[in-house]
Enzyme design. Structure first.
Site, PDB file in Angstrom:
ATOM      1  N   ASP A   8      27.109 -41.493 -14.085  1.00 38.57           N
ATOM      2  CA  ASP A   8      27.877 -42.484 -14.847  1.00 38.57           C
ATOM      3  C   ASP A   8      27.406 -42.404 -16.305  1.00 38.57           C
ATOM      4  OD1 ASP A   8      25.485 -43.890 -15.019  1.00 38.57           O
ATOM      5  OD2 ASP A   8      26.281 -45.751 -14.168  1.00 38.57           O
ATOM      6  N   HIS A   9      27.849 -43.360 -17.121  1.00 37.79           N
ATOM      7  CA  HIS A   9      27.472 -43.331 -18.544  1.00 37.79           C
ATOM      8  C   HIS A   9      25.961 -43.466 -18.742  1.00 37.79           C
ATOM      9  CE1 HIS A   9      28.308 -47.386 -17.213  1.00 37.79           C
ATOM     10  NE2 HIS A   9      27.537 -47.858 -18.169  1.00 37.79           N
ATOM     11  N   CYS A  65      22.424 -42.234 -12.535  1.00 40.20           N
ATOM     12  CA  CYS A  65      22.951 -43.427 -13.215  1.00 40.20           C
ATOM     13  C   CYS A  65      21.799 -43.980 -14.055  1.00 40.20           C
ATOM     14  CB  CYS A  65      23.546 -44.440 -12.239  1.00 40.20           C
ATOM     15  SG  CYS A  65      22.364 -45.261 -11.156  1.00 40.20           S
ATOM     16  N   THR A  67      19.488 -46.278 -13.499  1.00 43.55           N
ATOM     17  CA  THR A  67      18.243 -46.395 -12.734  1.00 43.55           C
ATOM     18  C   THR A  67      18.159 -45.427 -11.559  1.00 43.55           C
ATOM     19  OG1 THR A  67      19.304 -48.008 -11.299  1.00 43.55           O
ATOM     20  CG2 THR A  67      18.088 -48.881 -13.210  1.00 43.55           C
ATOM     21  N   HIS A  98      10.753 -34.319   5.303  1.00 38.28           N
ATOM     22  CA  HIS A  98      11.037 -35.300   6.356  1.00 38.28           C
ATOM     23  C   HIS A  98      12.498 -35.735   6.394  1.00 38.28           C
ATOM     24  CE1 HIS A  98       6.602 -36.887   6.741  1.00 38.28           C
ATOM     25  NE2 HIS A  98       6.674 -35.565   6.741  1.00 38.28           N
ATOM     26  N   ARG A 132      10.394 -33.750  15.099  1.00 38.33           N
ATOM     27  CA  ARG A 132      10.649 -35.195  15.296  1.00 38.33           C
ATOM     28  C   ARG A 132      11.641 -35.728  14.258  1.00 38.33           C
ATOM     29  NH1 ARG A 132       6.157 -34.498  12.333  1.00 38.33           N
ATOM     30  NH2 ARG A 132       5.543 -36.008  10.739  1.00 38.33           N
ATOM     31  N   HIS A 133      11.717 -35.068  13.099  1.00 38.28           N
ATOM     32  CA  HIS A 133      12.617 -35.553  12.050  1.00 38.28           C
ATOM     33  C   HIS A 133      14.089 -35.309  12.402  1.00 38.28           C
ATOM     34  CE1 HIS A 133       9.138 -36.468   9.718  1.00 38.28           C
ATOM     35  NE2 HIS A 133       8.714 -35.218   9.821  1.00 38.28           N
TER      36      HIS A 133
HETATM   37  C1  RB5 Z   1      25.248 -49.121 -15.879  1.00 32.51           C
HETATM   38  O1  RB5 Z   1      25.037 -49.955 -16.947  1.00 32.51           O
HETATM   39  C2  RB5 Z   1      24.136 -49.284 -14.850  1.00 32.51           C
HETATM   40  O2  RB5 Z   1      24.289 -50.472 -14.172  1.00 32.51           O
HETATM   41  C3  RB5 Z   1      24.131 -48.107 -13.881  1.00 32.51           C
HETATM   42  O3  RB5 Z   1      23.987 -46.917 -14.586  1.00 32.51           O
HETATM   43  C4  RB5 Z   1      23.036 -48.093 -12.840  1.00 32.51           C
HETATM   44  O4  RB5 Z   1      21.775 -48.272 -13.411  1.00 32.51           O
HETATM   45  C5  RB5 Z   1      23.248 -48.917 -11.659  1.00 32.51           C
HETATM   46  O5  RB5 Z   1      22.462 -48.946 -10.702  1.00 32.51           O
END
Ligand code: RB5
Length: 143
Positions: A8-9, A65, A67, A98, A132-133
């Site tokens: 994403d952005h 993304c 995070t 695993h 096992r995995h």
């Molecule tokens: C976008 O602003 C942000 O929410 C997205 O990139 C991400 O971090 C979501 O989990």
């Protein structure tokens, strides 16, 4: 190996850096967007990579993304997808050994490119241990 990549952005810049690094290493990269820092919805881009993996058009997916959390949640809603957020080096190794992850997720706003590239390398050099995995991975896809 063909790798499908999307972001994403919040992951756009990091996605481009990953693509450039992997191309330089000789990997075939399918860049599925996004193509600018204009705000988009991460589930739409997770879906693009998920479909490439489920249709066996790529052997590995990478999603970014802000995070890494939203895009990994989105990918993991699909049966057959094992998306792993590689937040450290040990996790990168065990995600292969695993979990046999088929999509790697990263945070464009929370991680450095050198850490991301090292974790991709650790993951690619590790081997799925099976045994096992296998039993545990089968249980992930039960209805
Ligand atoms: C976008 O602003 C942000 O929410 C997205 O990139 C991400 O971090 C979501 O989990």
């Amino acid at each position: 190996m063909k790798i499908a990549l999307a972001a994403d952005h919040g992951g756009y810049q990091m996605k481009n850096l990953i693509a450039q690094n992997l191309r330089n290493q000789g990997f075939e990269i399918e860049d599925l967007g996004t193509d600018s820092e204009e705000s988009v919805d991460y589930p739409d881009f997770a879906q693009r990579v998920v479909q490439e993996i489920l249709r066996q058009k790529a052997e590995l997916g990478i999603l970014v993304c802000g995070t890494g959390i939203g895009i990994s949640i989105a990918a993991n809603r699909h049966k057959g997808i094992r998306a792993a957020l590689l937040y450290d080096d040990y996790v990168a190794q065990v995600a292969r050994e695993h979990n046999n992850a088929n999509i790697l997720c990263f945070g464009g706003r929370t991680m450095k490119i050198e850490d991301v590239m090292r974790r991709i390398d650790i993951f690619l050099k590790a081997k799925y241990e099976g045994g096992r995995h296998d039993r545990r991975l089968c249980k992930l896809d039960l209805d």
